[in-house]
Design an enzyme around this catalytic site. Structure first.
Site: not given
Ligand code: ACO
Length: 430
Positions: A307, A365
């Site tokens: 998140h 979620d």
């Molecule tokens: N699985 C694997 N790796 C992940 C995940 C995941 N679910 N989420 C984040 N990471 C990693 C990224 O690859 C990144 O790695 P790095 O630093 O080596 O590049 C690091 O963790 C940080 O992630 P970001 O994408 O930069 O974080 P951001 O805050 O931009 O994204 C998000 C947050 C979009 C929720 C992300 O965690 C994600 O895509 N999760 C899966 C989708 C999801 O569950 N979305 C629902 C969110 S809750 C809502 O909206 C109701």
């Protein structure tokens, strides 16, 4: 120089003093609104990771501690003691209602549930397999065609009617989309039923026989709607504020919010979680999917994990996990293996260094889809359910934004990296 200021020194030695704003709780905010005017520089923050876009007194999140509060009330207390309609009143009006205020609000919502009959004709134009989020966005947008001339954003009564219509009519639109998908007749709303009972009736009743509403199903939906009701400046809410900041019709701003919510990185994640759990299929396959999620060259992410704000447990996920046990116990033993798989996946991920180091925990979620599925709601409708809950937050934020005396049209700046000025060349000379 003021004590409450942040000082920066520019490369040419110019001292800049940026005022610091303090909220009631949470990190201080450096105000940069005059930065360009006075110092001719912009800030650069893709995805608004460190940027506050507004002042708000609606919702507070502490992502490090896993705290979520609506108007100061911890979400755990609201989940335990309140109802979605009461939470809607709280978010929209700022305080918990007294008995007569709640009764009047509830009565108003029950009496705004019908759609203009012409609006139902839109559903005849969609293909039977149209995604319900596409239909929701389109039909909510159409409300701006029905309620444009009588929507004066400066009139508090009009702002109230807007809130009532959004809250009351979205379930009717959502259920109509569902009925189109499954080829059943549209069921008109019933004013004698409360918000979630009426939704279940419109989704699952048919004209041919009586439909009995399961109180556990109604309670579970009510809880999910409370937990989804608001989440401060998330992507869809910021979209509603941004679209609304131009003075656009608020119903079309809400339609923009629905569109933003649909993406798999936001509200679409609940649909993606269930698809992922079905793909994984069996506990023995979890390791393979964890490896894929960790592989930088693989676009796969563990859906329902991570998140932008929570770097600890999402408090909503913990509450929903508890409700999963109740719902599956009562309604869905066939979905228990999927829940067991999710529990195991959570345990394995929480012990994995990759997820520990990046502070990736289950989000709201991760478990919500298991409840929706046990209630007989298909995967494609999951994000629609999220939209029903979040419509309250969108409405509350639009109302806050539109009366904010410091409010201006949202208009971010950019770092231009395109070509320098060049002369147009005639096509035959290129
Ligand atoms: N699985 C694997 N790796 C992940 C995940 C995941 N679910 N989420 C984040 N990471 C990693 C990224 O690859 C990144 O790695 P790095 O630093 O080596 O590049 C690091 O963790 C940080 O992630 P970001 O994408 O930069 O974080 P951001 O805050 O931009 O994204 C998000 C947050 C979009 C929720 C992300 O965690 C994600 O895509 N999760 C899966 C989708 C999801 O569950 N979305 C629902 C969110 S809750 C809502 O909206 C109701």
């Amino acid at each position: 120089m003021s004590e409450d200021a942040y000082r920066l020194t520019s490369p040419d030695g110019l001292e800049m003093e940026l005022p610091i704003r303090k909220g009631t709780v949470g990190p201080d905010v450096i105000e940069i609104a005059r930065l360009y005017r006075e110092h001719k520089v912009f800030t650069y923050d893709p995805g608004f990771v460190s940027t506050g876009s507004c002042e708000s007194d609606i919702t507070y999140i502490d992502g490090e501690k896993g705290i979520l509060m609506y108007r100061g009330y911890p979400v755990e207390q609201l989940a335990e003691h309140s109802s979605f309609i009461e939470v809607a009143y709280l978010l929209i009006h700022g305080d918990l209602p007294k008995v007569d205020q709640l009764a009047a609000f509830d009565n108003t919502i029950r009496r705004h549930t019908m759609l203009n009959e012409g609006m139902l004709s839109f559903f005849k134009g969609f293909r039977y397999d149209a995604h319900p989020m596409a239909m929701l966005s389109a039909v909510v947008g159409s409300m701006s065609a029905y309620y444009h001339d009588e929507m004066d954003a400066t009139n508090p009564d009009h702002r109230d009617i807007f809130a009532h219509r959004i809250l009351a009519k979205l379930p009717t639109i959502a259920a109509a989309a569902f009925k189109l998908n499954i080829g059943q007749p549209f069921m008109y709303p019933r004013n004698d039923l409360n918000y979630t009972e009426n939704l279940l009736h419109m989704l699952f009743a048919v004209p041919a026989e009586p439909y009995e509403i399961d109180p556990v199903a109604a309670d579970a939906l009510d809880l999910l709607f409370i937990l989804h009701a608001d989440h401060e400046q998330n992507c869809s809410t910021s979209t509603v504020r941004m679209a609304g900041s131009s003075g656009a019709n608020p119903y079309s701003a809400i339609a923009a919010g629905v569109a933003a919510l649909w993406g798999p990185a936001h509200g679409g994640a609940n649909e993606a979680v269930l698809n992922m759990l079905e793909d994984i299929g069996d506990v023995s396959q979890i390791g393979k999917y964890i490896d894929k999620a960790k592989d930088r060259n693989d676009p796969f992410r563990l859906m329902g994990f991570g998140h932008r704000v929570y770097k600890n447990f999402d408090p909503r996920a913990t509450i929903i996990r508890g409700m999963c046990y109740k719902v599956l116990d009562r309604l869905g033993s066939q979905d228990t293996p999927l829940f067991d798989l999710a529990l195991e996946l959570e345990q394995i991920a929480l012990k994995d260094d990759y997820f520990i180091e990046k502070n990736l925990y289950p989000n709201v979620d991760f478990y919500s889809g298991i409840i929706y599925r046990a209630l007989g709601i298909p995967t494609s409708m999951f994000t629609v359910m999220f939209a029903l809950g979040r419509s309250v937050g969108w409405t509350a934020h639009w109302r806050e934004m539109i009366v904010d005396p410091t409010g201006r049209i949202s208009r971010p700046r950019q770092l231009y990296t395109g070509p320098l000025a060049r002369d147009y060349t005639q096509i035959e000379k290129r």
